[in-house]
Write a protein that holds these residues in place. Structure first.
Motif, PDB file in Angstrom:
ATOM      1  N   THR A 122       0.897  -1.386  -0.075  1.00 20.58           N
ATOM      2  CA  THR A 122      -0.210  -0.055  -0.025  1.00 20.58           C
ATOM      3  C   THR A 122       0.833   1.184   0.028  1.00 20.58           C
ATOM      4  OG1 THR A 122      -1.971  -0.949   1.129  1.00 20.58           O
ATOM      5  CG2 THR A 122      -2.014   1.397   1.111  1.00 20.58           C
ATOM      6  N   PRO A 123       1.717   1.571   0.831  1.00 21.45           N
ATOM      7  CA  PRO A 123       2.675   2.803   0.824  1.00 21.45           C
ATOM      8  C   PRO A 123       3.473   2.679  -0.455  1.00 21.45           C
ATOM      9  CG  PRO A 123       3.334   1.232   2.819  1.00 21.45           C
ATOM     10  CD  PRO A 123       2.182   0.701   2.062  1.00 21.45           C
ATOM     11  N   TYR A 124       3.702   1.530  -0.952  1.00 22.17           N
ATOM     12  CA  TYR A 124       4.607   1.520  -2.156  1.00 22.17           C
ATOM     13  C   TYR A 124       3.962   2.112  -3.345  1.00 22.17           C
ATOM     14  CZ  TYR A 124       7.506   0.109  -6.021  1.00 22.17           C
ATOM     15  OH  TYR A 124       8.261   0.233  -7.005  1.00 22.17           O
ATOM     16  N   LEU A 125       2.626   1.443  -3.526  1.00 15.62           N
ATOM     17  CA  LEU A 125       1.623   1.929  -4.649  1.00 15.62           C
ATOM     18  C   LEU A 125       1.472   3.479  -4.579  1.00 15.62           C
ATOM     19  CD1 LEU A 125      -0.417  -1.304  -4.968  1.00 15.62           C
ATOM     20  CD2 LEU A 125       1.525  -0.596  -6.310  1.00 15.62           C
ATOM     21  N   ARG A 126       1.162   4.021  -3.440  1.00 17.12           N
ATOM     22  CA  ARG A 126       1.003   5.331  -3.231  1.00 17.12           C
ATOM     23  C   ARG A 126       2.026   6.249  -3.679  1.00 17.12           C
ATOM     24  NH1 ARG A 126      -2.159   4.732   2.666  1.00 17.12           N
ATOM     25  NH2 ARG A 126      -4.165   4.047   2.004  1.00 17.12           N
ATOM     26  N   ALA A 127       3.439   5.676  -3.202  1.00 17.20           N
ATOM     27  CA  ALA A 127       4.541   6.508  -3.651  1.00 17.20           C
ATOM     28  C   ALA A 127       4.786   6.377  -5.214  1.00 17.20           C
ATOM     29  CB  ALA A 127       5.587   6.167  -2.879  1.00 17.20           C
ATOM     30  N   TRP A 128       4.463   5.267  -5.555  1.00 18.98           N
ATOM     31  CA  TRP A 128       4.711   5.102  -7.219  1.00 18.98           C
ATOM     32  C   TRP A 128       3.642   4.831  -7.867  1.00 18.98           C
ATOM     33  CZ3 TRP A 128       9.932   6.018  -8.751  1.00 18.98           C
ATOM     34  CH2 TRP A 128      10.701   5.916  -7.748  1.00 18.98           C
ATOM     35  N   PRO A 129       2.670   5.628  -8.135  1.00 19.68           N
ATOM     36  CA  PRO A 129       1.533   5.544  -8.776  1.00 19.68           C
ATOM     37  C   PRO A 129       1.521   5.060 -10.262  1.00 19.68           C
ATOM     38  CG  PRO A 129       1.859   7.820  -8.355  1.00 19.68           C
ATOM     39  CD  PRO A 129       2.941   7.230  -7.642  1.00 19.68           C
TER      40      PRO A 129
END
Length: 307
Positions: A122-129
């Motif tokens: 979740t934090p990764y996908l938010r940081a790298w959309p």
């Protein structure tokens, strides 16, 4: 048509497509040359050379103006279709180069790590959309083979293979423990020895024995085994079976502690010193500079909670 040693000679270049578009848009060679940051003589020479190679005129000259021939019209149509694709492709490649767009394909050789991975996704996908994300578990030649074959970009594994072309980054330590029902006699023990598992049913993930730590690090060195081994793919199902007294399992301590409120199970140390393990993220060394891949490794390494 020109040939060299029986092969067609390539003569059409991207610059020709850009020139014919610029001339059509600006109306004259001079204006097109200025827009393309060329001299008029260089532009004219390039197009005359192309006309000589293909053996057909691209323009009719009408005073200072140019009018396209049928061949020129066909080339302009092609240019209007291809140049935007070139531009779009260059933009995408630029995004790849800046680590802004791509696909991160993660291979899993650690079944219990799905719970850990879910906390990072979740934090990764938010940081790298702009980065697509795929998780793979089945490999034709195993996880290391999948890395070599470019089937995946990153491998989550407790068993790194030291190769010059691969880099393995340790991201967290854990202890592999025996999982038993909360009312099992072994709960009272400080640790378990191999002989005490001789009559147990052992639940494992669907991997070969040579990749199961309870065999390689505990039972096999002592020349022991269990009464029966049963394969279970789901961690939840495995813990339910253990909780109901159907057998035991070997899992990371952090996972047992995480599920202990949901299922009445307990963790017991395997051997006096326990089985200490690490989880690694493996990548190809040639891709260590890919920003979005590095960002995932950094996030995994610095994740504040134990999984």
């Amino acid at each position: 048509m020109n040939k060299i040693h029986g092969k067609l000679m390539a003569f059409l270049e991207r610059s020709h497509l850009e020139i014919i578009r610029a001339v059509d848009f600006h109306g004259t060679m001079t204006a097109a040359a200025n827009a393309l940051h060329l001299t008029q003589s260089a532009l004219s020479h390039s197009m005359r050379k192309l006309e000589d190679q293909i053996g057909v005129k691209l323009w009719y000259r009408e005073g200072r103006s140019l009018r396209l021939t049928p061949a020129g019209t066909h080339l302009l149509t092609t240019a209007n279709r291809l140049i935007p694709q070139f531009v779009h492709t260059e933009e995408r490649l630029g995004q790849f180069a800046r680590g802004e767009r791509g696909t991160l394909r993660i291979g899993m050789e650690c079944y219990p790590c799905y719970q850990w991975l879910q906390k990072i996704i979740t934090p990764y996908l938010r940081a790298w959309p702009l980065v697509d994300f795929e998780v793979k578990q089945e490999f034709q030649f195993g996880g290391i083979g999948a890395l070599f074959a470019h089937e995946i970009d990153l491998l989550v594994t407790p068993d790194p293979l030291r190769k010059n072309s691969l880099h393995f980054e340790p991201v967290f330590d854990y202890e592999q423990v025996l999982v038993v029902p909360s009312d099992h006699p072994l709960v009272e023990k400080d640790h378990v020895i191999p002989q005490q598992l001789g009559e147990e049913v052992l639940f494992t993930y669907p991997v070969s024995r040579d990749r199961l730590d309870i065999y390689t690090c505990f039972l096999a060195p002592a020349g022991r085994t269990v009464r029966k081994q049963k394969v279970v793919e789901s961690t939840d199902m495995m813990l339910q079976m253990v909780a109901c007294g159907r057998g035991v399992a070997a899992l990371p301590r952090w996972l047992v502690e995480e599920f202990s409120e949901k299922y009445p199970v307990r963790a017991v140390r395997l051997g006096l010193g326990g089985i200490q393990k690490q989880i690694f993220l493996g990548v190809r060394r040639t891709e260590l500079e890919v920003d979005y891949l590095n960002a995932f490794i950094e996030l995994a390494r610095n994740y504040s909670e134990r999984p």
